[in-house]
Design an enzyme around this catalytic site. Structure first.
Site, PDB file in Angstrom:
ATOM      1  N   GLY A  31       0.878  -1.396   0.105  1.00 14.33           N
ATOM      2  CA  GLY A  31      -0.141   0.010   0.026  1.00 14.33           C
ATOM      3  C   GLY A  31       0.795   1.240   0.124  1.00 14.33           C
ATOM      4  N   GLY A  52      23.891  13.365 -29.816  1.00 12.74           N
ATOM      5  CA  GLY A  52      23.557  14.076 -28.526  1.00 12.74           C
ATOM      6  C   GLY A  52      23.990  13.386 -27.274  1.00 12.74           C
TER       7      GLY A  52
END
Ligand code: HXC
Length: 510
Positions: free
Chosen positions: A169, A404
């Site tokens: 959770g 890049g």
């Protein structure tokens, strides 16, 4: 007085028993240590000082007033690892399944605050059924109190989470915000919603292990940094990690006097790069050969293997290493590798750990999946992380630095301090074949002509000298001297000072 002392000892004994012998036996049967046994392995013998041993919950609903256990399911305090202080909490699954109550949370928050105030890391051993169901919103509030302190501590002191049982959770968000997550194989799991809820909502049938076990999080999701076979191995590895880290952002990591001279040369590095640019080699070998005593603590080893991240020591000082791995996807950058390396770089920058970058990158991985998955934003994370990092940065290009990806991988242009290349480096917009096929499309049918064009392009650009002529590379170095050159480069950067423009904080692309 003797009676009072005995009474104290009895109360302590009761607290140490946690949920009782039956539950301790059940914990052992699962192959798990108890919360206290784990602290004994993690910390130096006799160094643990416990706080809040007598704290109890205040719940009364669901008969809770009749079940009160001192310590309330978490053991907290501080101790030392190889003589250096750390704050710790260790959840006790034998007490209400290690679930987090309001007071359990308060105990954790107390040591987190002390850690930040006193400049020492926080290590959390998680083994918990989540929010204490009987307490409702009081427990949820407790989690939020812990989350806030995770955020406040982030970048101030290192935070390490060890998942040693269930973490389910919203409870997963505390570890998620810490710097490192280690898991125990087969006995730990993390997920936001468990298998039952998943089945109801999406009709998918999965086990706890498949959904959130160590294998899932170290290989697929990348949530965890490493996993080990059992509690003891995991805790010993946490000690090893701890030794590389500073106690806080205000102090340097420990200096560990090496046996290994920085003058050590490694002739094998001269022949490591294969003759063909298409052939891979193991960049991990380069790292190990450069490191003091060959000691490389690798993080996220099984996730995004096209980039390697981890810690070494050079001349006794901790260095964070980021390296393209030609063995996986030819070392291309993609979404997962960009995120993995960016977060690691940001950790190093927070805590003053210099960064060594080893480059062999043919570019960003092409593909629809990458574009749809947002490689633009994720690749930008890596670029951003490198550019904003003000810690010492040394780069060595071993082979390809194309396009890049050349800019991104700690190039001079984004404030790397010392940039070296091996003679085998090829720094160009792209590989020679691809380049000539674009530049001379009209000649594509003439194989001889294209071969000559490719050879010309290679001769012109497939080397480190065009970049070196511009000063983008500080020197072209012999591979066997790399350890010495890199260690000496970092030595010149010991007192580096670099600041950022005044701002509240930057806005890294998330
Ligand atoms: C109170 C709990 C508990 C919890 C377990 N226990 N979880 N008590 N609150 N959350 C108790 C059990 O009642 C049991 O008590 C003991 O711990 C051991 O649990 P078992 O179920 O027997 O153990 P096991 O079979 O190993 O299963 C462990 C487990 C399971 C998978 C964790 O207990 C479980 O699913 N628990 C609930 C998990 C959950 O849904 N938690 C809430 C998540 S939401 P006895 O007395 O019988 O020994 C959440 C929100 C956080 O946490 C929000 C933050 C924003």
């Amino acid at each position: 007085m003797q009676n009072i002392i005995e009474a104290l000892e009895r109360r302590r004994e009761q607290a140490r028993l946690g949920g009782g012998q039956v539950r301790i036996d059940a914990q052992h049967k699962k192959g798990k240590l108890t919360a206290r046994e784990r602290l004994e392995v993690l910390l130096d013998p006799g160094s643990f000082e416990e706080y809040d041993m007598f704290v109890t919950h205040r719940a009364v609903d669901f008969g809770m007033d009749k079940t009160v256990i001192p310590g309330d399911g978490v053991v907290t305090g501080w101790g030392t690892i190889n003589g250096r202080m750390t704050y710790v909490f260790s959840q006790d699954f034998t007490v209400f399944g290690g679930s987090l109550s309001e007071t359990h949370a308060k105990k954790i928050c107390k040591i987190m605050e002390l850690a930040v105030q006193n400049g020492a890391p926080i290590i959390g051993l998680n083994d918990s059924g989540g929010a204490r169901i009987q307490e409702g919103v009081a427990a949820l509030g407790g989690y939020a109190d812990v989350f806030l302190r995770n955020v406040l501590a982030s970048g101030a002191v290192p935070q390490i989470s060890v998942i040693m049982g269930p973490t389910a959770g919203g409870a997963v968000y505390s570890p998620a915000m810490t710097d490192f997550i280690y898991m125990v194989k087969d006995t730990s799991f993390m997920y936001v919603t468990g298998p039952d809820v998943v089945k109801t909502v999406t009709s998918e049938i999965v086990t706890h292990e498949e959904l959130g076990g160590a294998s899932t999080h170290t290989k697929i999701s990348g949530v965890a940094d490493a996993s080990f076979d059992n509690d003891i191995d995991t805790l010993l590895e946490v000690r090893r990690l701890f030794d590389f880290l500073p106690l806080s952002a205000q102090v340097k990591p420990p200096h560990v006097q090496p046996y290994d001279s920085i003058e050590r040369q490694d002739i094998a590095l001269d022949t490591l790069i294969p003759d063909s640019a298409q052939k891979p080699y193991d960049m991990r070998e380069v790292i190990i050969r450069l490191a003091d005593e060959g000691d490389f603590l690798e993080l996220q080893k099984d996730h995004a293997g096209n980039i390697l991240t981890g810690f070494v020591r050079l001349d006794g000082d901790t260095v964070g290493v980021v390296a393209n791995q030609p063995l996986v996807l030819a070392g291309c950058l993609d979404i997962n590798s960009s995120k993995k390396a960016a977060r690691f770089i940001r950790f190093c920058d927070c805590f003053g750990i210099p960064i060594l970058t080893l480059v062999d990158v043919p570019g960003f991985l092409p593909g629809v999946a990458q574009e749809y998955g947002g490689i633009i934003k994720h690749g930008a994370k890596l670029l951003f992380a490198y550019a904003e990092a003000t810690v010492p940065k040394v780069t060595v290009i071993t082979r390809k630095a194309y396009g890049g990806a050349y800019d991104v991988m700690a190039s001079k242009h984004i404030r790397a301090d010392v940039n070296y290349a091996w003679p085998s480096a090829e720094i160009a917009v792209m590989g020679a074949k691809g380049a000539t096929e674009i530049l001379y499309r009209a000649e594509l049918k003439d194989k001889d002509k294209i071969a000559k064009r490719t050879a010309d392009y290679e001769a012109r650009f497939a080397n480190p000298f065009v970049a070196a002529e511009r000063g983008f590379i500080d020197d072209v170095i012999l591979p066997h001297t790399t350890r010495r050159r890199v260690a000496r480069a970092f030595a010149t950067l010991k007192n580096k000072q670099q600041s950022m423009p005044a701002k509240k904080h930057d806005n890294i692309p998330l």
